[in-house]
Design a protein around this motif. Structure first.
Motif, PDB file in Angstrom:
ATOM      1  N   ILE A 153       0.868  -1.241   0.000  1.00  0.00           N
ATOM      2  CA  ILE A 153       0.084  -0.132   0.076  1.00  0.00           C
ATOM      3  C   ILE A 153       0.765   1.240  -0.183  1.00  0.00           C
ATOM      4  CG2 ILE A 153      -1.839   1.405   1.105  1.00  0.00           C
ATOM      5  CD1 ILE A 153      -2.928  -1.332   0.174  1.00  0.00           C
ATOM      6  N   LEU A 154       1.816   1.388   1.093  1.00  0.00           N
ATOM      7  CA  LEU A 154       2.751   2.403   0.925  1.00  0.00           C
ATOM      8  C   LEU A 154       3.633   2.427  -0.224  1.00  0.00           C
ATOM      9  CD1 LEU A 154       3.716   2.227   4.847  1.00  0.00           C
ATOM     10  CD2 LEU A 154       1.795   3.697   3.895  1.00  0.00           C
ATOM     11  N   LYS A 155       3.950   1.522  -0.968  1.00  0.00           N
ATOM     12  CA  LYS A 155       4.787   1.434  -2.065  1.00  0.00           C
ATOM     13  C   LYS A 155       4.179   2.275  -3.124  1.00  0.00           C
ATOM     14  CE  LYS A 155       7.240  -2.260  -3.320  1.00  0.00           C
ATOM     15  NZ  LYS A 155       7.355  -3.414  -4.128  1.00  0.00           N
ATOM     16  N   GLU A 156       3.023   2.310  -3.091  1.00  0.00           N
ATOM     17  CA  GLU A 156       2.242   2.955  -4.161  1.00  0.00           C
ATOM     18  C   GLU A 156       2.636   4.669  -4.190  1.00  0.00           C
ATOM     19  OE1 GLU A 156       0.311   2.461  -6.736  1.00  0.00           O
ATOM     20  OE2 GLU A 156      -0.782   0.262  -5.922  1.00  0.00           O
ATOM     21  N   TRP A 157       3.094   5.066  -2.986  1.00  0.00           N
ATOM     22  CA  TRP A 157       3.550   6.483  -3.020  1.00  0.00           C
ATOM     23  C   TRP A 157       4.654   6.793  -4.114  1.00  0.00           C
ATOM     24  CZ3 TRP A 157       3.065  11.271  -1.454  1.00  0.00           C
ATOM     25  CH2 TRP A 157       4.203  12.114  -1.327  1.00  0.00           C
ATOM     26  N   TYR A 158       5.399   5.623  -4.690  1.00  0.00           N
ATOM     27  CA  TYR A 158       6.397   5.649  -5.457  1.00  0.00           C
ATOM     28  C   TYR A 158       5.615   5.558  -6.966  1.00  0.00           C
ATOM     29  CZ  TYR A 158       9.231   5.378  -1.571  1.00  0.00           C
ATOM     30  OH  TYR A 158       9.807   5.493  -0.234  1.00  0.00           O
ATOM     31  N   ASN A 159       4.480   5.521  -7.346  1.00  0.00           N
ATOM     32  CA  ASN A 159       3.910   5.396  -8.295  1.00  0.00           C
ATOM     33  C   ASN A 159       3.393   6.994  -8.534  1.00  0.00           C
ATOM     34  OD1 ASN A 159       1.784   5.705 -10.388  1.00  0.00           O
ATOM     35  ND2 ASN A 159       1.183   3.586  -9.772  1.00  0.00           N
ATOM     36  N   LYS A 160       3.790   7.556  -9.679  1.00  0.00           N
ATOM     37  CA  LYS A 160       3.671   9.189  -9.957  1.00  0.00           C
ATOM     38  C   LYS A 160       2.093   9.454  -9.678  1.00  0.00           C
ATOM     39  CE  LYS A 160       5.375  12.817 -10.498  1.00  0.00           C
ATOM     40  NZ  LYS A 160       4.853  14.016  -9.687  1.00  0.00           N
ATOM     41  N   ASP A 161       1.504   8.654 -10.427  1.00  0.00           N
ATOM     42  CA  ASP A 161      -0.115   8.951 -10.665  1.00  0.00           C
ATOM     43  C   ASP A 161      -0.619   8.792  -9.207  1.00  0.00           C
ATOM     44  OD1 ASP A 161       0.057   9.114 -13.399  1.00  0.00           O
ATOM     45  OD2 ASP A 161      -0.299   7.087 -13.830  1.00  0.00           O
ATOM     46  N   VAL A 162      -0.218   7.983  -8.532  1.00  0.00           N
ATOM     47  CA  VAL A 162      -0.883   7.830  -7.082  1.00  0.00           C
ATOM     48  C   VAL A 162      -0.444   8.640  -6.182  1.00  0.00           C
ATOM     49  CG1 VAL A 162      -1.324   6.174  -5.251  1.00  0.00           C
ATOM     50  CG2 VAL A 162      -1.204   5.206  -7.552  1.00  0.00           C
ATOM     51  N   SER A 163       0.887   9.291  -6.251  1.00  0.00           N
ATOM     52  CA  SER A 163       1.645   9.982  -5.458  1.00  0.00           C
ATOM     53  C   SER A 163       1.210  11.600  -5.470  1.00  0.00           C
ATOM     54  CB  SER A 163       3.105  10.217  -5.441  1.00  0.00           C
ATOM     55  OG  SER A 163       3.495  10.753  -6.711  1.00  0.00           O
ATOM     56  N   ASP A 164       0.548  11.864  -6.854  1.00  0.00           N
ATOM     57  CA  ASP A 164      -0.148  13.111  -7.230  1.00  0.00           C
ATOM     58  C   ASP A 164      -1.345  13.211  -6.571  1.00  0.00           C
ATOM     59  OD1 ASP A 164       1.945  13.892  -8.841  1.00  0.00           O
ATOM     60  OD2 ASP A 164       1.160  13.494 -10.613  1.00  0.00           O
ATOM     61  N   LYS A 165      -2.112  12.112  -6.438  1.00  0.00           N
ATOM     62  CA  LYS A 165      -3.351  12.054  -6.172  1.00  0.00           C
ATOM     63  C   LYS A 165      -3.327  11.840  -4.302  1.00  0.00           C
ATOM     64  CE  LYS A 165      -6.326   9.507  -9.067  1.00  0.00           C
ATOM     65  NZ  LYS A 165      -5.754   9.091 -10.465  1.00  0.00           N
ATOM     66  N   ILE A 166      -2.504  11.419  -3.976  1.00  0.00           N
ATOM     67  CA  ILE A 166      -2.092  11.384  -2.423  1.00  0.00           C
ATOM     68  C   ILE A 166      -1.993  12.870  -2.089  1.00  0.00           C
ATOM     69  CG2 ILE A 166      -0.633  10.763  -0.620  1.00  0.00           C
ATOM     70  CD1 ILE A 166      -0.326   8.081  -1.942  1.00  0.00           C
ATOM     71  N   GLU A 167      -0.929  13.401  -2.799  1.00  0.00           N
ATOM     72  CA  GLU A 167      -0.557  14.995  -2.569  1.00  0.00           C
ATOM     73  C   GLU A 167      -1.796  15.724  -2.499  1.00  0.00           C
ATOM     74  OE1 GLU A 167       2.810  16.506  -4.699  1.00  0.00           O
ATOM     75  OE2 GLU A 167       4.236  14.970  -3.603  1.00  0.00           O
TER      76      GLU A 167
END
Length: 197
Positions: free
Chosen positions: A96-110
């Motif tokens: 789950i936390l590894k998704e932070w390194y997926n640019k599309d997901v990290s943009d959504k998280i931010e």
């Protein structure tokens, strides 16, 4: 018998872990939870909202684990290095936390944090860590001419730079990260290359 929200959370977590954020959709989650798609929206407004609830819980678990395993009284340079190492290892080993390194997901998280929580919620241990920084500042170990919130922002920048490792160059990235941390600490610590005049 689990309540519906818990059931959705657990089924979502299992699917996000197995398939990743991008390849999991609401219908997969509702099928796994054995409920209608319409019922999902009584509890979560979107797949993103459910993912963020799961992400936040996993992030909190990692933070608690790090705080239990680390000696918070060690010298700043060693503590920061160990905190960052444990955080990176913890994030990379958690699907789950590894998704932070997926640019599309990290943009959504931010975006989620900006809208819902404030960026300080994004840092892996903001509340506890800012107290440590303030303690170091009082003890004269860390520069006090820089606001503790700004120091936290600097550390957050180092943590988030990993989402740009391809642009930096994969062959250089691990060393770049080490140097960034080393140079930052030298600049922040009293008695480093910068004095606290």
């Amino acid at each position: 018998m689990k309540d519906t929200r818990t059931n959705l959370f657990d089924c979502g977590k299992e699917l996000f872990e197995r398939n990743g954020f991008k390849d999991t959709n609401v219908s997969d989650i509702t099928k796994s939870a054995k409920i209608g798609t319409g019922t999902f929206y009584n509890y979560y407004s979107s797949k993103e909202e459910l993912f963020m609830a799961i992400y936040m819980e996993e992030n909190e678990k990692l933070k608690r684990t790090i705080l239990k395993t680390i000696d918070l009284n060690q010298e700043p340079q060693s503590l920061i290095k160990e905190l960052m190492l444990l955080n990176f290892e913890g994030m990379k080993s958690n699907p789950i936390l590894k998704e932070w390194y997926n640019k599309d997901v990290s943009d959504k998280i931010e975006q989620y944090f900006r809208e819902q929580k404030g960026m300080e919620g994004l840092d892996f241990m903001y509340g506890d860590f800012i107290k440590i920084i303030e303690k170091w500042q009082k003890e004269g170990k860390m520069r006090s001419d820089i606001d503790s919130g700004m120091i936290m922002a600097i550390f957050t920048a180092i943590v988030t730079v990993e989402t740009h490792k391809e642009e930096i160059g994969l062959q250089h990235f691990p060393q770049v990260l080490e140097y960034l941390t080393e140079f930052t600490m030298k600049g922040l610590l009293v008695g480093g290359t910068h004095s606290n005049d």
